[in-house]
Design a protein around this motif. Structure first.
Motif, PDB file in Angstrom:
ATOM      1  N   ARG A   1       0.886  -1.074   0.014  1.00 38.12           N
ATOM      2  CA  ARG A   1      -0.087  -0.093   0.139  1.00 38.12           C
ATOM      3  C   ARG A   1       1.020   1.283   0.249  1.00 38.12           C
ATOM      4  O   ARG A   1       1.800   1.414   0.811  1.00 38.12           O
ATOM      5  CB  ARG A   1      -0.817   0.031   1.447  1.00 38.12           C
TER       6      ARG A   1
ATOM      7  N   ARG B   1       1.795   4.865   1.023  1.00 41.26           N
ATOM      8  CA  ARG B   1       1.606   5.735   2.147  1.00 41.26           C
ATOM      9  C   ARG B   1       1.205   7.215   1.657  1.00 41.26           C
ATOM     10  O   ARG B   1       0.476   7.857   2.208  1.00 41.26           O
ATOM     11  CB  ARG B   1       2.654   5.714   3.150  1.00 41.26           C
ATOM     12  N   LYS B   2       1.787   7.608   0.769  1.00 40.22           N
ATOM     13  CA  LYS B   2       1.803   8.909  -0.301  1.00 40.22           C
ATOM     14  C   LYS B   2       2.168   8.759  -1.503  1.00 40.22           C
ATOM     15  O   LYS B   2       2.611   7.616  -1.850  1.00 40.22           O
ATOM     16  CB  LYS B   2       2.561   9.811   0.532  1.00 40.22           C
TER      17      LYS B   2
ATOM     18  N   THR C   1      -1.766   7.937  -2.966  1.00 42.14           N
ATOM     19  CA  THR C   1      -2.039   7.561  -1.779  1.00 42.14           C
ATOM     20  C   THR C   1      -3.090   6.659  -1.471  1.00 42.14           C
ATOM     21  O   THR C   1      -4.335   6.744  -2.094  1.00 42.14           O
ATOM     22  CB  THR C   1      -2.182   8.856  -1.147  1.00 42.14           C
TER      23      THR C   1
ATOM     24  N   TYR D   1       7.897   5.008   0.890  1.00 38.89           N
ATOM     25  CA  TYR D   1       6.512   5.362   1.078  1.00 38.89           C
ATOM     26  C   TYR D   1       5.567   4.028   0.847  1.00 38.89           C
ATOM     27  O   TYR D   1       4.518   4.239   0.599  1.00 38.89           O
ATOM     28  CB  TYR D   1       5.994   6.437   0.057  1.00 38.89           C
ATOM     29  N   GLU D   2       6.118   2.953   0.851  1.00 44.00           N
ATOM     30  CA  GLU D   2       5.570   1.556   0.713  1.00 44.00           C
ATOM     31  C   GLU D   2       5.286   0.730   2.018  1.00 44.00           C
ATOM     32  O   GLU D   2       6.464   0.804   2.954  1.00 44.00           O
ATOM     33  CB  GLU D   2       6.167   0.646  -0.262  1.00 44.00           C
ATOM     34  N   GLU D   3       4.242   0.200   2.217  1.00 50.52           N
ATOM     35  CA  GLU D   3       4.029  -0.596   3.504  1.00 50.52           C
ATOM     36  C   GLU D   3       3.441  -2.004   2.889  1.00 50.52           C
ATOM     37  O   GLU D   3       2.748  -2.032   1.942  1.00 50.52           O
ATOM     38  CB  GLU D   3       3.207   0.104   4.539  1.00 50.52           C
TER      39      GLU D   3
END
Length: 397
Positions: free
Chosen positions: A176, A178-179, A191, A208-210
């Motif tokens: 996902r 994050r931005k 995002t 910015y990935e999780e």
């Protein structure tokens, strides 16, 4: 604090001396023998200088101000000038003393080694320009990927250590954003967007990935299929567009192992329906040529056959046996809707809704969808002196 008048300072040691007339503290560095004056006070016994070995560092708070030649600067009172509330990270160098006002904020610590398939999540606390000339502003985030040795900076904070996720065969990881960012394949992500990474190996998420979850594939055989539903409109890899709420089957002909996309949800596992040569079934709402369920329609399927029920289809009365009639048996049939039947000679015979008729054996009979089987009748054996009464339903006679 020492009251001795003569203080012997060994090599690589130092003391702080306070002039009680001017209230200014200064440093005395060994090796030397220092004679204390009456107006002076030694603040502490000789202390060893700080030694930072290779691949180590320490943090000094309120560091001294130095000129271009690294010589400390003093103010008009003879007090060494400090950068108050500031910090300085010092790496391997010759032993050095702490000037009055300087504090050792962090003891001598080994530099952090970042292993392969590992990264440090960094965040800028202040605006600065790094060694490569790239400008960072406060709040920027980036990764320092291993293998390598991380050299800390006072403007940078280490948020966390990120480990790579290992993707095995028949597995994928769900990511996902994050931005807004670009993933490792160069695709723009907004995002909250989610996507799958199926490439086997170690995957290190971007800054910015999780990683949301690790998804395992469903192994398909010739006996089962996956009933899928689109949670939102998307385009499949075969360029087919799936609309929100659309349902379909994934069989072994499509893939031996299937990993659902982020826009797909598994409704259930469908087992195969098998008919023998003496069985048949009636399918309600069968799938038409356009791939859509024909609501209210029926279709008869005769054995010997194996098939999967498509989404929206269901069996009317399960799997049924074919009617096998002998010479002394018959079936009473009723027409549910108008259709064209065939007589014993193969000629067309129109049937209207409500018509009743009988067929006699020997034969095998599978009723079409327009026909309802009312009952099965057996022949009545009569002797020479026996008879039966028969009533006509229409006339009552």
């Amino acid at each position: 604090m020492s009251e001795q008048s003569i203080i012997r300072i060994p090599p690589y040691h130092y003391i702080h001396v306070l002039d009680q007339n001017s209230n200014v503290a200064r440093i005395e560095i060994g090796p030397k023998t220092y004679i204390r004056q009456d107006n002076e006070r030694v603040l502490f016994s000789p202390e060893r200088m700080i030694t930072v070995p290779p691949r180590h560092y320490c943090i000094i708070e309120n560091p001294v101000v130095r000129d271009e030649d690294s010589v400390p600067l003093f103010d008009e009172f003879g007090q060494v000038r400090l950068r108050h509330a500031d910090q300085e990270i010092r790496l391997a160098q010759d032993p050095f003393p702490l000037y009055p006002g300087e504090e050792l904020l962090k003891m001598v610590t080994p530099l952090q080694i970042v292993m392969s398939n590992t990264a440090l999540h960094l965040q800028a606390l202040l605006d600065f320009e790094d060694q490569t000339g790239e400008k960072r502003v406060a709040g920027d985030e980036w990764l320092f990927e291993g293998p390598g040795t991380y050299i800390p900076r006072k403007e940078v904070e280490v948020v966390q250590t990120i480990q790579a996720t290992v993707i095995r065969q028949n597995q994928a990881i769900r990511l996902r954003a994050r931005k807004e960012t670009k993933d490792r394949e160069g695709h723009d992500r907004v995002t909250g967007e989610e996507w799958l990474v199926r490439k086997v190996g170690a995957y290190l998420p971007g800054v910015y990935e999780e990683v949301v979850d690790t998804v395992s594939a469903y192994v398909l055989t010739d006996k089962n299929a996956l009933h899928m539903r689109a949670s939102q409109t998307f385009r499949q890899s075969d360029e087919q567009v799936r609309k929100t709420g659309e349902e379909w089957l994934i069989t072994m002909n499509d893939a031996e192992a299937y990993i659902p996309n982020v826009n797909e949800e598994l409704v259930g596992v469908v087992t195969i329906t098998t008919l023998s040569s003496r069985q048949y079934c009636v399918i309600l709402n069968p799938i038409g040529t356009n791939g859509k369920p024909q609501l209210g329609q029926k279709r008869v399927v005769k054995g010997e056959k194996s098939f999967f029920l498509q989404p929206g289809e269901e069996l009317e009365n399960g799997i049924q046996d074919i009617f096998v009639l002998s010479e002394e048996q018959g079936l009473v049939l009723k027409s549910i809707q108008a259709f064209v039947d065939k007589d014993s000679e193969g000629k067309d015979l129109p049937r209207k809704p409500g018509d009743r008729w009988m067929i006699r054996g020997p034969l095998e009979y599978v009723p079409p969808v327009e026909v309802e089987v009312l009952c099965k009748r057996e022949a009545i054996a009569l002797d020479e002196n026996e008879g039966i009464y028969v009533r006509d339903f229409k006339t009552g006679k």
